[in-house]
Design a protein around this motif. Structure first.
Motif, PDB file in Angstrom:
ATOM      1  N   SER A  46       0.822  -1.210   0.000  1.00 47.85           N
ATOM      2  CA  SER A  46       0.000   0.000   0.000  1.00 47.85           C
ATOM      3  C   SER A  46       0.858   1.263   0.000  1.00 47.85           C
ATOM      4  O   SER A  46       0.609   2.207  -0.763  1.00 47.85           O
ATOM      5  N   GLU A  47       1.886   1.275   0.839  1.00 45.79           N
ATOM      6  CA  GLU A  47       2.715   2.475   0.957  1.00 45.79           C
ATOM      7  C   GLU A  47       3.543   2.746  -0.302  1.00 45.79           C
ATOM      8  O   GLU A  47       3.821   3.899  -0.636  1.00 45.79           O
ATOM      9  N   ASN A  48       3.932   1.692  -0.999  1.00 46.89           N
ATOM     10  CA  ASN A  48       4.762   1.862  -2.188  1.00 46.89           C
ATOM     11  C   ASN A  48       3.954   1.973  -3.481  1.00 46.89           C
ATOM     12  O   ASN A  48       4.500   2.371  -4.509  1.00 46.89           O
ATOM     13  N   GLY A  49       2.686   1.583  -3.425  1.00 46.15           N
ATOM     14  CA  GLY A  49       1.842   1.691  -4.609  1.00 46.15           C
ATOM     15  C   GLY A  49       2.330   0.871  -5.797  1.00 46.15           C
ATOM     16  O   GLY A  49       2.307   1.331  -6.946  1.00 46.15           O
ATOM     17  N   PHE A  63      -0.884 -17.780  -1.963  1.00 46.92           N
ATOM     18  CA  PHE A  63      -2.158 -17.131  -1.618  1.00 46.92           C
ATOM     19  C   PHE A  63      -1.937 -16.007  -0.615  1.00 46.92           C
ATOM     20  O   PHE A  63      -2.547 -14.929  -0.726  1.00 46.92           O
ATOM     21  N   LEU A  64      -1.080 -16.239   0.378  1.00 47.88           N
ATOM     22  CA  LEU A  64      -0.845 -15.231   1.408  1.00 47.88           C
ATOM     23  C   LEU A  64      -0.186 -13.979   0.821  1.00 47.88           C
ATOM     24  O   LEU A  64      -0.547 -12.855   1.175  1.00 47.88           O
ATOM     25  N   ASP A  65       0.764 -14.170  -0.090  1.00 43.90           N
ATOM     26  CA  ASP A  65       1.412 -13.031  -0.737  1.00 43.90           C
ATOM     27  C   ASP A  65       0.393 -12.203  -1.524  1.00 43.90           C
ATOM     28  O   ASP A  65       0.358 -10.971  -1.432  1.00 43.90           O
ATOM     29  N   LEU A  66      -0.406 -12.912  -2.317  1.00 42.27           N
ATOM     30  CA  LEU A  66      -1.304 -12.208  -3.220  1.00 42.27           C
ATOM     31  C   LEU A  66      -2.552 -11.683  -2.506  1.00 42.27           C
ATOM     32  O   LEU A  66      -3.151 -10.691  -2.938  1.00 42.27           O
ATOM     33  N   TRP A  67      -2.931 -12.324  -1.412  1.00 40.68           N
ATOM     34  CA  TRP A  67      -3.996 -11.769  -0.568  1.00 40.68           C
ATOM     35  C   TRP A  67      -3.528 -10.437   0.028  1.00 40.68           C
ATOM     36  O   TRP A  67      -4.260  -9.445   0.027  1.00 40.68           O
ATOM     37  N   ALA A  68      -2.278 -10.431   0.519  1.00 41.12           N
ATOM     38  CA  ALA A  68      -1.714  -9.188   1.052  1.00 41.12           C
ATOM     39  C   ALA A  68      -1.637  -8.119  -0.030  1.00 41.12           C
ATOM     40  O   ALA A  68      -1.930  -6.940   0.212  1.00 41.12           O
ATOM     41  N   ALA A  69      -1.256  -8.529  -1.255  1.00 43.83           N
ATOM     42  CA  ALA A  69      -1.175  -7.577  -2.363  1.00 43.83           C
ATOM     43  C   ALA A  69      -2.551  -6.999  -2.708  1.00 43.83           C
ATOM     44  O   ALA A  69      -2.685  -5.806  -2.994  1.00 43.83           O
ATOM     45  N   LYS A  70      -3.558  -7.859  -2.662  1.00 42.60           N
ATOM     46  CA  LYS A  70      -4.921  -7.395  -2.944  1.00 42.60           C
ATOM     47  C   LYS A  70      -5.380  -6.416  -1.870  1.00 42.60           C
ATOM     48  O   LYS A  70      -5.997  -5.382  -2.181  1.00 42.60           O
ATOM     49  N   ARG A  71      -5.113  -6.715  -0.606  1.00 43.76           N
ATOM     50  CA  ARG A  71      -5.453  -5.801   0.485  1.00 43.76           C
ATOM     51  C   ARG A  71      -4.713  -4.467   0.347  1.00 43.76           C
ATOM     52  O   ARG A  71      -5.205  -3.419   0.750  1.00 43.76           O
ATOM     53  N   GLY A  72      -3.501  -4.526  -0.256  1.00 43.85           N
ATOM     54  CA  GLY A  72      -2.709  -3.320  -0.455  1.00 43.85           C
ATOM     55  C   GLY A  72      -3.049  -2.573  -1.731  1.00 43.85           C
ATOM     56  O   GLY A  72      -2.326  -1.657  -2.119  1.00 43.85           O
ATOM     57  N   LYS A  73      -4.120  -3.000  -2.419  1.00 42.67           N
ATOM     58  CA  LYS A  73      -4.652  -2.317  -3.605  1.00 42.67           C
ATOM     59  C   LYS A  73      -3.774  -2.482  -4.845  1.00 42.67           C
ATOM     60  O   LYS A  73      -3.788  -1.626  -5.734  1.00 42.67           O
ATOM     61  N   CYS A  74      -2.990  -3.561  -4.910  1.00 41.42           N
ATOM     62  CA  CYS A  74      -2.230  -3.846  -6.134  1.00 41.42           C
ATOM     63  C   CYS A  74      -3.139  -4.561  -7.127  1.00 41.42           C
ATOM     64  O   CYS A  74      -3.774  -5.569  -6.789  1.00 41.42           O
ATOM     65  N   LYS A  75      -3.190  -4.062  -8.363  1.00 38.33           N
ATOM     66  CA  LYS A  75      -4.135  -4.602  -9.348  1.00 38.33           C
ATOM     67  C   LYS A  75      -3.603  -5.801 -10.122  1.00 38.33           C
ATOM     68  O   LYS A  75      -4.387  -6.614 -10.612  1.00 38.33           O
ATOM     69  N   CYS A  76      -2.288  -5.906 -10.278  1.00 32.71           N
ATOM     70  CA  CYS A  76      -1.701  -7.027 -11.018  1.00 32.71           C
ATOM     71  C   CYS A  76      -0.969  -7.929 -10.041  1.00 32.71           C
ATOM     72  O   CYS A  76       0.067  -7.553  -9.474  1.00 32.71           O
ATOM     73  N   ARG A  77      -1.483  -9.157  -9.855  1.00 30.63           N
ATOM     74  CA  ARG A  77      -0.954 -10.068  -8.844  1.00 30.63           C
ATOM     75  C   ARG A  77      -0.626 -11.415  -9.498  1.00 30.63           C
ATOM     76  O   ARG A  77      -1.522 -12.168  -9.882  1.00 30.63           O
ATOM     77  N   ILE A  78       0.659 -11.698  -9.623  1.00 37.13           N
ATOM     78  CA  ILE A  78       1.127 -12.845 -10.401  1.00 37.13           C
ATOM     79  C   ILE A  78       1.544 -13.993  -9.481  1.00 37.13           C
ATOM     80  O   ILE A  78       2.369 -13.823  -8.588  1.00 37.13           O
ATOM     81  N   ALA A  79       0.984 -15.160  -9.726  1.00 40.53           N
ATOM     82  CA  ALA A  79       1.440 -16.394  -9.083  1.00 40.53           C
ATOM     83  C   ALA A  79       2.373 -17.104 -10.059  1.00 40.53           C
ATOM     84  O   ALA A  79       1.988 -17.392 -11.193  1.00 40.53           O
ATOM     85  N   HIS A  80       3.593 -17.358  -9.635  1.00 43.30           N
ATOM     86  CA  HIS A  80       4.609 -17.947 -10.512  1.00 43.30           C
ATOM     87  C   HIS A  80       5.079 -19.262  -9.894  1.00 43.30           C
ATOM     88  O   HIS A  80       5.771 -19.278  -8.878  1.00 43.30           O
ATOM     89  N   SER A  81       4.691 -20.372 -10.492  1.00 40.65           N
ATOM     90  CA  SER A  81       4.973 -21.702  -9.948  1.00 40.65           C
ATOM     91  C   SER A  81       6.346 -22.200 -10.386  1.00 40.65           C
ATOM     92  O   SER A  81       6.654 -22.243 -11.577  1.00 40.65           O
ATOM     93  N   HIS A  82       7.146 -22.622  -9.396  1.00 40.71           N
ATOM     94  CA  HIS A  82       8.510 -23.070  -9.672  1.00 40.71           C
ATOM     95  C   HIS A  82       8.757 -24.524  -9.295  1.00 40.71           C
ATOM     96  O   HIS A  82       9.913 -24.956  -9.294  1.00 40.71           O
ATOM     97  N   ASN A  83       7.715 -25.280  -8.964  1.00 41.28           N
ATOM     98  CA  ASN A  83       7.947 -26.666  -8.595  1.00 41.28           C
ATOM     99  C   ASN A  83       6.737 -27.512  -8.932  1.00 41.28           C
ATOM    100  O   ASN A  83       5.656 -26.991  -9.225  1.00 41.28           O
ATOM    101  N   SER A  84       6.923 -28.827  -8.889  1.00 40.21           N
ATOM    102  CA  SER A  84       5.835 -29.752  -9.190  1.00 40.21           C
ATOM    103  C   SER A  84       5.381 -30.509  -7.948  1.00 40.21           C
ATOM    104  O   SER A  84       4.558 -31.420  -8.028  1.00 40.21           O
ATOM    105  N   SER A  85       5.913 -30.133  -6.793  1.00 37.58           N
ATOM    106  CA  SER A  85       5.488 -30.682  -5.509  1.00 37.58           C
ATOM    107  C   SER A  85       6.088 -29.785  -4.437  1.00 37.58           C
ATOM    108  O   SER A  85       6.727 -28.771  -4.739  1.00 37.58           O
ATOM    109  N   CYS A  86       5.878 -30.135  -3.170  1.00 39.53           N
ATOM    110  CA  CYS A  86       6.472 -29.367  -2.076  1.00 39.53           C
ATOM    111  C   CYS A  86       6.572 -30.263  -0.851  1.00 39.53           C
ATOM    112  O   CYS A  86       6.070 -31.397  -0.847  1.00 39.53           O
ATOM    113  N   ILE A  87       7.199 -29.755   0.196  1.00 41.05           N
ATOM    114  CA  ILE A  87       7.389 -30.540   1.412  1.00 41.05           C
ATOM    115  C   ILE A  87       6.114 -30.559   2.258  1.00 41.05           C
ATOM    116  O   ILE A  87       5.628 -31.605   2.673  1.00 41.05           O
ATOM    117  N   VAL A  88       5.545 -29.378   2.523  1.00 33.51           N
ATOM    118  CA  VAL A  88       4.363 -29.272   3.390  1.00 33.51           C
ATOM    119  C   VAL A  88       3.109 -29.326   2.507  1.00 33.51           C
ATOM    120  O   VAL A  88       2.498 -28.300   2.190  1.00 33.51           O
TER     121      VAL A  88
END
Length: 327
Positions: A46-49, A63-88
């Protein structure tokens, strides 16, 4: 202007980013303090616009990153996947249904990575993990220098099997150690060289001792000159159980090394020196031994126009940003 969000500890690229004019913000560990993380990130956005928030992720924790971005009024929110599985995985599957509520655009380093993170109906763009090819071009003189530093002979009689990657269960370094007793029956002066640090390093070292190959295995720790260390190897082995698209084996391929990778991970059609195999010991032993006395040459000319060239990928990313912002 690019700014970066990182974990609480200083990172090894902080000074590089700051020298280029970026701000680096250190936030709480996302998985441990999700609400505090979202609150702080929302404030920063929000502060940096920012016009764009680009979340590089291995899971639906984006989701947490982009939820925060949406709350901060950022209009373009990109999810960039770098793996085909994860630990958790439980966290991934818990948050995955909510990701479409907050992302506006989607990138993935491979189709496998896209299928892991996105719904079937959601469009995405493939942006391969790219590298600076010129840094990794084969150089015989550098090879001599690094082999001397590592205590390897200069005439190539010592056969160096290399691996670069953080020590994690999914990277499967123990598999490589388990091959050494048989490899040493055929090549007594074979060496296995690890570059990296991580949580499973001690257990890998203990397996070396258990199999009586500790004197044939070299642990180099983290290196800032990976492009030089690659010159010293004779073959690169990468038995990961899952990846999105590994930069490590692409760099090895660009250096002219024969590269043996597990068939469980995506591979790039970047050169003809990448060999995919199932994780069966006999197949890996035979393939690795087949590269004895192999002549090594530069492959730079054949891959210069590849989509894995960082110059090509950077241009593609800029075009993606312009399209996302409708410029």
């Amino acid at each position: 202007q690019f700014d970066f969000i990182s974990g609480p500890a200083p990172g090894r690229f902080d000074k590089v980013a700051e020298s280029l004019g970026a701000h680096v913000y250190h936030l709480p560990v996302k998985s441990r303090h999700p609400l505090r993380y979202v609150k702080q990130l929302s404030k920063i956005v929000s502060e940096n616009g920012y016009d764009i928030v680009h979340s590089n992720t291995n899971s639906a924790s984006a989701f947490l990153d982009l939820w925060a971005a949406k709350r901060g009024k950022c209009k373009c929110r990109i999810a960039h996947s770098h793996n085909s599985s994860c630990i958790v995985k439980w966290q991934h599957y818990l948050l995955k249904p909510f990701l479409p509520l907050v992302d506006t655009d989607r990138l993935a380093c491979s189709d496998a990575a896209a299928k892991w993170l996105f719904r079937k109906k959601d469009p995405y763009v493939i942006l391969p993990n790219a590298i600076d090819f010129k840094k990794f071009d084969y150089d015989p003189q550098v090879r001599k220098t690094i082999r001397a530093e590592l205590g390897l002979d200069q005439d190539g009689q010592e056969f160096a099997i290399g691996h670069i990657g953080s020590f994690q269960e999914r990277k499967n370094q123990k598999f490589l150690v388990s091959l050494m007793p048989e490899i040493l029956k055929s090549i007594k002066n074979a060496r296995l060289i690890f570059v990296g640090e991580g949580e499973t390093k001690q257990s890998v070292y203990e397996l070396c001792t258990e199999l009586n190959v500790a004197d044939k295995v070299i642990f180099l720790g983290n290196r800032s000159d990976v492009e030089k260390v690659l010159q010293a190897f004779d073959v690169f082995a990468f038995p990961s159980q899952f990846e999105g698209m590994s930069v490590a084996y692409l760099e090895a391929a660009c250096s002219g090394l024969p590269v043996v990778v597990s068939d469980t991970i995506p591979t790039a059609a970047i050169a003809d020196n990448i060999f995919r195999l199932p994780l069966q010991k006999d197949l890996w032993i035979d393939k690795i031994l087949s590269f004895r006395n192999r002549e090594r040459n530069s492959v730079l000319k054949s891959i210069a126009d590849s989509e894995y060239n960082i110059d090509v990928a950077a241009e593609k990313l800029v075009d993606f940003y312009r399209s996302a912002l409708k410029l």
